[in-house]
Scaffold this motif. Sequence first.
Motif, PDB file in Angstrom:
ATOM      1  N   PRO A  42       0.841  -1.196   0.000  1.00 21.27           N
ATOM      2  CA  PRO A  42       0.000   0.000   0.000  1.00 21.27           C
ATOM      3  C   PRO A  42       0.878   1.250   0.000  1.00 21.27           C
ATOM      4  N   TYR A  43       0.421   2.291  -0.662  1.00 22.36           N
ATOM      5  CA  TYR A  43       1.179   3.544  -0.726  1.00 22.36           C
ATOM      6  C   TYR A  43       1.250   4.197   0.647  1.00 22.36           C
ATOM      7  N   ASP A  44       2.448   4.595   1.004  1.00 24.50           N
ATOM      8  CA  ASP A  44       2.630   5.542   2.099  1.00 24.50           C
ATOM      9  C   ASP A  44       3.764   6.468   1.688  1.00 24.50           C
ATOM     10  N   LYS A  45       3.606   7.732   2.019  1.00 24.89           N
ATOM     11  CA  LYS A  45       4.499   8.771   1.530  1.00 24.89           C
ATOM     12  C   LYS A  45       5.956   8.515   1.903  1.00 24.89           C
ATOM     13  N   ALA A  46       6.210   8.105   3.142  1.00 26.94           N
ATOM     14  CA  ALA A  46       7.588   7.898   3.601  1.00 26.94           C
ATOM     15  C   ALA A  46       8.282   6.791   2.809  1.00 26.94           C
ATOM     16  N   SER A  47       7.601   5.685   2.588  1.00 28.38           N
ATOM     17  CA  SER A  47       8.201   4.570   1.832  1.00 28.38           C
ATOM     18  C   SER A  47       8.432   4.957   0.380  1.00 28.38           C
ATOM     19  N   ILE A  63       9.964   2.138  -9.506  1.00 25.85           N
ATOM     20  CA  ILE A  63       8.697   2.240  -8.786  1.00 25.85           C
ATOM     21  C   ILE A  63       7.553   2.264  -9.794  1.00 25.85           C
ATOM     22  N   VAL A  64       6.467   1.600  -9.447  1.00 25.64           N
ATOM     23  CA  VAL A  64       5.211   1.766 -10.172  1.00 25.64           C
ATOM     24  C   VAL A  64       4.150   2.126  -9.143  1.00 25.64           C
ATOM     25  N   VAL A  65       3.392   3.176  -9.426  1.00 23.87           N
ATOM     26  CA  VAL A  65       2.253   3.559  -8.605  1.00 23.87           C
ATOM     27  C   VAL A  65       1.006   3.076  -9.332  1.00 23.87           C
ATOM     28  N   ASP A  66       0.203   2.279  -8.633  1.00 22.22           N
ATOM     29  CA  ASP A  66      -1.020   1.694  -9.181  1.00 22.22           C
ATOM     30  C   ASP A  66      -2.202   2.379  -8.500  1.00 22.22           C
ATOM     31  N   VAL A  67      -2.873   3.292  -9.224  1.00 18.52           N
ATOM     32  CA  VAL A  67      -4.058   3.967  -8.684  1.00 18.52           C
ATOM     33  C   VAL A  67      -5.243   3.065  -8.999  1.00 18.52           C
ATOM     34  N   TRP A  68      -5.850   2.529  -7.964  1.00 18.29           N
ATOM     35  CA  TRP A  68      -6.738   1.381  -8.059  1.00 18.29           C
ATOM     36  C   TRP A  68      -8.033   1.626  -7.289  1.00 18.29           C
ATOM     37  N   ALA A  69      -9.111   0.984  -7.715  1.00 15.12           N
ATOM     38  CA  ALA A  69     -10.375   0.987  -6.974  1.00 15.12           C
ATOM     39  C   ALA A  69     -10.961  -0.422  -7.000  1.00 15.12           C
ATOM     40  N   SER A  70     -11.489  -0.852  -5.874  1.00 17.10           N
ATOM     41  CA  SER A  70     -12.007  -2.221  -5.757  1.00 17.10           C
ATOM     42  C   SER A  70     -13.183  -2.490  -6.693  1.00 17.10           C
ATOM     43  N   TRP A  71     -13.931  -1.491  -7.056  1.00 13.33           N
ATOM     44  CA  TRP A  71     -15.122  -1.630  -7.888  1.00 13.33           C
ATOM     45  C   TRP A  71     -14.823  -1.510  -9.389  1.00 13.33           C
ATOM     46  N   LEU A  80      11.815  -3.821  -8.258  1.00 13.78           N
ATOM     47  CA  LEU A  80      10.684  -2.911  -8.396  1.00 13.78           C
ATOM     48  C   LEU A  80       9.813  -2.913  -7.147  1.00 13.78           C
ATOM     49  N   THR A  81       9.335  -1.730  -6.761  1.00  9.96           N
ATOM     50  CA  THR A  81       8.321  -1.618  -5.724  1.00  9.96           C
ATOM     51  C   THR A  81       7.060  -1.063  -6.372  1.00  9.96           C
ATOM     52  N   ILE A  82       5.952  -1.749  -6.129  1.00  8.91           N
ATOM     53  CA  ILE A  82       4.656  -1.320  -6.642  1.00  8.91           C
ATOM     54  C   ILE A  82       3.842  -0.803  -5.469  1.00  8.91           C
ATOM     55  N   PHE A  83       3.503   0.477  -5.537  1.00  6.73           N
ATOM     56  CA  PHE A  83       2.702   1.110  -4.493  1.00  6.73           C
ATOM     57  C   PHE A  83       1.263   1.218  -4.984  1.00  6.73           C
ATOM     58  N   ARG A  84       0.347   0.659  -4.230  1.00 11.14           N
ATOM     59  CA  ARG A  84      -1.066   0.746  -4.594  1.00 11.14           C
ATOM     60  C   ARG A  84      -1.715   1.918  -3.861  1.00 11.14           C
ATOM     61  N   VAL A  85      -2.344   2.800  -4.629  1.00  7.33           N
ATOM     62  CA  VAL A  85      -3.065   3.948  -4.098  1.00  7.33           C
ATOM     63  C   VAL A  85      -4.556   3.674  -4.269  1.00  7.33           C
ATOM     64  N   ASP A  86      -5.321   3.759  -3.180  1.00  5.27           N
ATOM     65  CA  ASP A  86      -6.762   3.552  -3.239  1.00  5.27           C
ATOM     66  C   ASP A  86      -7.432   4.827  -3.743  1.00  5.27           C
ATOM     67  N   PHE A  87      -8.041   4.736  -4.910  1.00  2.00           N
ATOM     68  CA  PHE A  87      -8.650   5.895  -5.561  1.00  2.00           C
ATOM     69  C   PHE A  87      -9.724   6.544  -4.696  1.00  2.00           C
ATOM     70  N   THR A  90     -10.149   6.276  -1.163  1.00  2.00           N
ATOM     71  CA  THR A  90      -9.806   6.711   0.200  1.00  2.00           C
ATOM     72  C   THR A  90      -8.541   7.551   0.286  1.00  2.00           C
ATOM     73  N   GLN A  91      -7.771   7.644  -0.783  1.00  2.00           N
ATOM     74  CA  GLN A  91      -6.525   8.409  -0.767  1.00  2.00           C
ATOM     75  C   GLN A  91      -6.574   9.524  -1.818  1.00  2.00           C
ATOM     76  N   LYS A  92      -7.646  10.307  -1.787  1.00  2.00           N
ATOM     77  CA  LYS A  92      -7.857  11.364  -2.790  1.00  2.00           C
ATOM     78  C   LYS A  92      -6.706  12.364  -2.835  1.00  2.00           C
ATOM     79  N   ASP A  93      -6.113  12.697  -1.671  1.00  2.00           N
ATOM     80  CA  ASP A  93      -4.990  13.641  -1.651  1.00  2.00           C
ATOM     81  C   ASP A  93      -3.800  13.085  -2.422  1.00  2.00           C
ATOM     82  N   VAL A  94      -3.554  11.793  -2.286  1.00  2.00           N
ATOM     83  CA  VAL A  94      -2.445  11.147  -2.994  1.00  2.00           C
ATOM     84  C   VAL A  94      -2.751  11.085  -4.490  1.00  2.00           C
TER      85      VAL A  94
END
Length: 133
Positions: free
Chosen positions: A30-35, A46-54, A77-84, A86-90
């Motif tokens: 899961p995405y966290d800013k520090a990591s 790095i790959v950032v995956d902006v994702w939604a469960s639906w 590679l590190t893949i960070f998942r951003v929840d579309f 719940t993480q609107k700021d990200v």
Amino acid sequence: MNTRMVSALAAGFVGMIALATTTGAAELKPYDKASFQAAQQKNQPIVVDVWASWCPTCKAQEPIIKNLASSPDFSELTIFRVDFDTQKDVVRTFGAQSQSTLIAFKGKTETSRSVGDTSAQKIEALFRSTVKN
């Protein structure tokens, strides 16, 4: 759930983690800013995956991403998942307009971006952009 079932599930989960570690798989987290910032400072892929469960497109991308993540080519590679949802700021920080957005970085440099792509070849090319010199 009984204690035996919980123990079996826990053992299976630990086994999956050990397998991922020993096979040189990419790290999925899961995405966290520090990591994320630490990975950028180390100039890591790095790959950032902006994702939604639906999201059906996200669900179509998921097996492709997991398959690529298991490849030794992407072991660093590190893949960070951003929840579309719940993480609107990200999501705004990355300039993502929708879910199913993949953003590739080599350290602090964005190398590729795609939205709604479900082509295994195109997603692999995005992943490869993170490891080019």
